[in-house]
Motif scaffolding. Sequence first.
Motif, PDB file in Angstrom:
ATOM      1  N   PHE A   1       8.924  33.976 -35.513  1.00  0.00           N
ATOM      2  CA  PHE A   1       9.310  33.343 -34.258  1.00  0.00           C
ATOM      3  C   PHE A   1       9.159  34.380 -33.148  1.00  0.00           C
ATOM      4  O   PHE A   1       9.684  35.490 -33.254  1.00  0.00           O
ATOM      5  N   VAL A   2       8.456  34.021 -32.096  1.00  0.00           N
ATOM      6  CA  VAL A   2       8.153  34.967 -31.019  1.00  0.00           C
ATOM      7  C   VAL A   2       8.780  34.472 -29.725  1.00  0.00           C
ATOM      8  O   VAL A   2       8.583  33.321 -29.323  1.00  0.00           O
ATOM      9  N   LEU A   3       9.525  35.355 -29.056  1.00  0.00           N
ATOM     10  CA  LEU A   3      10.128  35.022 -27.773  1.00  0.00           C
ATOM     11  C   LEU A   3       9.419  35.808 -26.677  1.00  0.00           C
ATOM     12  O   LEU A   3       9.301  37.040 -26.770  1.00  0.00           O
ATOM     13  N   VAL A   4       8.949  35.108 -25.666  1.00  0.00           N
ATOM     14  CA  VAL A   4       8.230  35.738 -24.550  1.00  0.00           C
ATOM     15  C   VAL A   4       8.805  35.223 -23.244  1.00  0.00           C
ATOM     16  O   VAL A   4       9.408  34.154 -23.174  1.00  0.00           O
ATOM     17  N   ARG A   5       8.573  35.972 -22.174  1.00  0.00           N
ATOM     18  CA  ARG A   5       9.075  35.560 -20.866  1.00  0.00           C
ATOM     19  C   ARG A   5       8.282  34.383 -20.294  1.00  0.00           C
ATOM     20  O   ARG A   5       8.829  33.529 -19.611  1.00  0.00           O
TER      21      ARG A   5
END
Length: 249
Positions: free
Chosen positions: A30-34
Amino acid sequence: MPSYAVVGGSRGIGLEFVRQLSANPDNTVFVLVRDKARSSHLASVVAAAGNNIHVFQADVAAAAEIAQLTGGGLDVLIHNAARLEGPHLYRNLTNYESEEQLDEDFLQFFKVNVLGVVHTVNAFLPLLRKGTAKKIIILAYGTTKAGTHMVVTKYAALLENEGFTVVALSPGLVDTSATAVVDESDRTPAQTRAGTLADVDTDKTDYNRRLQDITAITPEESVKGMLKVIQTVGPADTGAFLWTGNLSV
């Protein structure tokens, strides 16, 4: 199936974490980006991978969305997001144009690099408690590393009886220019950053000489080493500051 959340995975070291972790089809990443729309490098990695990468906008709702996909659990949280850019990145504490500028710079870095860690860990803690690995990995950068490490220490003490492993991890001096968000002609290339760091304090000649001899490593090299650490650390290591690569600064 091991599950990983990478906070700050749109470029640089975080992007390389996503690439290497997703290469194993048994992993769910799971990748969190702005900003998902502007994460072009990440989009390329996602397109080349299987279906084991899920990308989210980094906000308070992301943890709840991930919980729905995992059944409520998460094995490993890797917090890589950090504020590193800016014209004052390599200035020392006496080399600012004004005290107000110094205060603003430090407060912004602290807000992102220290308080940001606290907010992220708090959001994902319910998921991690239901995971099997219970690992929290915080990448620590620059002056705020001291504050970040104290946050790590507090979480390590708080969660020790629950079998958690909470560590601060330094990636070393890494050349992330290939996925930089600005034109590299407008900034100091990573290969010469050691020399730039050396220039900020001419009194420490031995330290400066050592810095000038150092060449930045690639994100691939850095992440490969860090993943070995992440895989091997356990509750006995909780609260530690660890590093892999060619320099911890």
